[in-house]
Motif scaffolding. Structure first.
Motif, PDB file in Angstrom:
ATOM      1  N   GLY A  10       0.830  -1.205   0.000  1.00 50.98           N
ATOM      2  CA  GLY A  10       0.000   0.000   0.000  1.00 50.98           C
ATOM      3  C   GLY A  10       0.859   1.248   0.000  1.00 50.98           C
ATOM      4  N   LYS A  11       0.337   2.309   0.576  1.00 47.84           N
ATOM      5  CA  LYS A  11       1.045   3.586   0.625  1.00 47.84           C
ATOM      6  C   LYS A  11       0.773   4.236   1.974  1.00 47.84           C
ATOM      7  CE  LYS A  11       1.713   7.906  -1.844  1.00 47.84           C
ATOM      8  NZ  LYS A  11       1.374   8.699  -3.014  1.00 47.84           N
ATOM      9  N   SER A  12       1.773   4.955   2.476  1.00 48.96           N
ATOM     10  CA  SER A  12       1.638   5.648   3.754  1.00 48.96           C
ATOM     11  C   SER A  12       1.611   7.152   3.520  1.00 48.96           C
ATOM     12  CB  SER A  12       2.812   5.284   4.663  1.00 48.96           C
ATOM     13  OG  SER A  12       2.663   5.889   5.927  1.00 48.96           O
ATOM     14  N   TYR A  13       0.631   7.803   4.127  1.00 48.15           N
ATOM     15  CA  TYR A  13       0.531   9.258   4.108  1.00 48.15           C
ATOM     16  C   TYR A  13       0.771   9.711   5.541  1.00 48.15           C
ATOM     17  CZ  TYR A  13      -2.007   8.294  -0.234  1.00 48.15           C
ATOM     18  OH  TYR A  13      -2.378   7.857  -1.474  1.00 48.15           O
ATOM     19  N   GLU A  14       1.863  10.441   5.772  1.00 47.78           N
ATOM     20  CA  GLU A  14       2.226  10.806   7.135  1.00 47.78           C
ATOM     21  C   GLU A  14       2.231  12.312   7.327  1.00 47.78           C
ATOM     22  OE1 GLU A  14       5.663   8.776   8.644  1.00 47.78           O
ATOM     23  OE2 GLU A  14       5.287   7.075   7.349  1.00 47.78           O
ATOM     24  N   GLY A  15       1.990  12.734   8.571  1.00 46.92           N
ATOM     25  CA  GLY A  15       1.989  14.149   8.895  1.00 46.92           C
ATOM     26  C   GLY A  15       0.847  14.907   8.245  1.00 46.92           C
ATOM     27  N   ILE A  16      -0.246  14.219   8.012  1.00 46.65           N
ATOM     28  CA  ILE A  16      -1.399  14.810   7.323  1.00 46.65           C
ATOM     29  C   ILE A  16      -2.187  15.692   8.295  1.00 46.65           C
ATOM     30  CG2 ILE A  16      -3.546  14.271   6.093  1.00 46.65           C
ATOM     31  CD1 ILE A  16      -0.901  13.509   4.635  1.00 46.65           C
ATOM     32  N   GLU A  17      -2.583  16.849   7.825  1.00 47.79           N
ATOM     33  CA  GLU A  17      -3.433  17.747   8.611  1.00 47.79           C
ATOM     34  C   GLU A  17      -4.899  17.406   8.337  1.00 47.79           C
ATOM     35  OE1 GLU A  17      -2.207  19.829  10.841  1.00 47.79           O
ATOM     36  OE2 GLU A  17      -0.188  19.196  10.275  1.00 47.79           O
ATOM     37  N   ALA A  18      -5.758  17.725   9.283  1.00 47.61           N
ATOM     38  CA  ALA A  18      -7.180  17.409   9.146  1.00 47.61           C
ATOM     39  C   ALA A  18      -7.772  17.983   7.859  1.00 47.61           C
ATOM     40  CB  ALA A  18      -7.954  17.911  10.364  1.00 47.61           C
ATOM     41  N   SER A  19      -7.336  19.151   7.471  1.00 42.72           N
ATOM     42  CA  SER A  19      -7.871  19.781   6.257  1.00 42.72           C
ATOM     43  C   SER A  19      -7.500  18.999   4.987  1.00 42.72           C
ATOM     44  CB  SER A  19      -7.375  21.221   6.140  1.00 42.72           C
ATOM     45  OG  SER A  19      -5.961  21.256   6.039  1.00 42.72           O
ATOM     46  N   GLU A  20      -6.472  18.163   5.072  1.00 41.22           N
ATOM     47  CA  GLU A  20      -6.025  17.377   3.921  1.00 41.22           C
ATOM     48  C   GLU A  20      -6.724  16.020   3.818  1.00 41.22           C
ATOM     49  OE1 GLU A  20      -1.471  18.065   3.152  1.00 41.22           O
ATOM     50  OE2 GLU A  20      -1.811  17.800   5.315  1.00 41.22           O
ATOM     51  N   LEU A  21      -7.471  15.638   4.846  1.00 43.47           N
ATOM     52  CA  LEU A  21      -8.069  14.299   4.884  1.00 43.47           C
ATOM     53  C   LEU A  21      -8.932  13.968   3.667  1.00 43.47           C
ATOM     54  CD1 LEU A  21      -8.959  13.543   8.595  1.00 43.47           C
ATOM     55  CD2 LEU A  21      -7.424  12.284   7.095  1.00 43.47           C
ATOM     56  N   PRO A  22      -9.836  14.854   3.240  1.00 39.63           N
ATOM     57  CA  PRO A  22     -10.653  14.483   2.075  1.00 39.63           C
ATOM     58  C   PRO A  22      -9.811  14.119   0.848  1.00 39.63           C
ATOM     59  CG  PRO A  22     -11.597  16.391   3.156  1.00 39.63           C
ATOM     60  CD  PRO A  22     -10.253  16.153   3.800  1.00 39.63           C
ATOM     61  N   ARG A  23      -8.777  14.909   0.574  1.00 36.91           N
ATOM     62  CA  ARG A  23      -7.925  14.642  -0.585  1.00 36.91           C
ATOM     63  C   ARG A  23      -7.163  13.329  -0.423  1.00 36.91           C
ATOM     64  NH1 ARG A  23      -2.705  15.033  -1.127  1.00 36.91           N
ATOM     65  NH2 ARG A  23      -2.419  16.279   0.759  1.00 36.91           N
ATOM     66  N   VAL A  24      -6.591  13.113   0.759  1.00 35.20           N
ATOM     67  CA  VAL A  24      -5.773  11.917   0.991  1.00 35.20           C
ATOM     68  C   VAL A  24      -6.637  10.658   0.973  1.00 35.20           C
ATOM     69  CG1 VAL A  24      -4.303  10.756   2.685  1.00 35.20           C
ATOM     70  CG2 VAL A  24      -3.977  13.178   2.207  1.00 35.20           C
ATOM     71  N   VAL A  25      -7.797  10.706   1.602  1.00 34.61           N
ATOM     72  CA  VAL A  25      -8.691   9.539   1.588  1.00 34.61           C
ATOM     73  C   VAL A  25      -9.133   9.254   0.152  1.00 34.61           C
ATOM     74  CG1 VAL A  25     -10.952   8.675   2.303  1.00 34.61           C
ATOM     75  CG2 VAL A  25      -9.444   9.769   3.977  1.00 34.61           C
ATOM     76  N   SER A  26      -9.406  10.286  -0.606  1.00 31.98           N
ATOM     77  CA  SER A  26      -9.782  10.093  -2.009  1.00 31.98           C
ATOM     78  C   SER A  26      -8.652   9.425  -2.787  1.00 31.98           C
ATOM     79  CB  SER A  26     -10.126  11.446  -2.641  1.00 31.98           C
ATOM     80  OG  SER A  26     -10.451  11.292  -3.991  1.00 31.98           O
ATOM     81  N   GLN A  27      -7.412   9.857  -2.561  1.00 30.62           N
ATOM     82  CA  GLN A  27      -6.268   9.223  -3.226  1.00 30.62           C
ATOM     83  C   GLN A  27      -6.123   7.768  -2.808  1.00 30.62           C
ATOM     84  OE1 GLN A  27      -2.779  11.543  -2.361  1.00 30.62           O
ATOM     85  NE2 GLN A  27      -3.342  13.193  -3.757  1.00 30.62           N
ATOM     86  N   ALA A  28      -6.237   7.517  -1.498  1.00 27.79           N
ATOM     87  CA  ALA A  28      -6.037   6.161  -0.982  1.00 27.79           C
ATOM     88  C   ALA A  28      -7.120   5.197  -1.457  1.00 27.79           C
ATOM     89  CB  ALA A  28      -5.982   6.186   0.543  1.00 27.79           C
ATOM     90  N   THR A  29      -8.304   5.698  -1.712  1.00 30.25           N
ATOM     91  CA  THR A  29      -9.396   4.815  -2.116  1.00 30.25           C
ATOM     92  C   THR A  29      -9.619   4.786  -3.616  1.00 30.25           C
ATOM     93  OG1 THR A  29     -11.018   6.583  -1.727  1.00 30.25           O
ATOM     94  CG2 THR A  29     -10.612   5.056   0.090  1.00 30.25           C
ATOM     95  N   SER A  30      -8.835   5.545  -4.350  1.00 27.27           N
ATOM     96  CA  SER A  30      -8.968   5.574  -5.806  1.00 27.27           C
ATOM     97  C   SER A  30      -8.553   4.223  -6.397  1.00 27.27           C
ATOM     98  CB  SER A  30      -8.080   6.668  -6.386  1.00 27.27           C
ATOM     99  OG  SER A  30      -7.983   6.523  -7.796  1.00 27.27           O
ATOM    100  N   PRO A  31      -9.324   3.726  -7.352  1.00 19.57           N
ATOM    101  CA  PRO A  31      -8.941   2.464  -8.001  1.00 19.57           C
ATOM    102  C   PRO A  31      -7.606   2.554  -8.726  1.00 19.57           C
ATOM    103  CG  PRO A  31     -11.162   3.132  -8.640  1.00 19.57           C
ATOM    104  CD  PRO A  31     -10.581   4.253  -7.842  1.00 19.57           C
TER     105      PRO A  31
END
Length: 86
Positions: free
Chosen positions: A62-83
């Motif tokens: 998989g992939k690790s996203y570290e040091g993420i701020e709360a405001s970045e969560l929608p973008r990061v979750v979208s990336q992580a769940t993208s096919p």
């Protein structure tokens, strides 16, 4: 992501802190189970950088996203769940 045959091919794991010592065994079991089933773990460290989270992602492809701020969560979750992610 649920596939057509109802199999999961990825897990998104969100954490805001360090694991406690007694949870490391459970984490290792989860990693082993995910690898055996071909499930990738994508980890998100909310405001933290964490070796355990990185290893969960690396060990399962998989992939690790570290040091993420709360405001970045929608973008990061979208990336992580993208096919199209790893």
């Amino acid at each position: 992501e649920i596939l057509k045959n109802n199999e999961v091919n990825r897990i998104v794991f969100l954490s805001d802190g360090e694991p406690e010592n007694d949870t490391l065994t459970d984490i290792n079991v989860a990693i082993d189970n995910a690898k055996a089933k071909g499930i990738k773990i994508y980890t998100i460290g909310l405001g933290i950088e964490n070796t355990v989270l990185s290893n969960m992602a690396i060990d399962t492809g998989g992939k690790s996203y570290e040091g993420i701020e709360a405001s970045e969560l929608p973008r990061v979750v979208s990336q992580a769940t993208s096919p199209h992610s790893n």
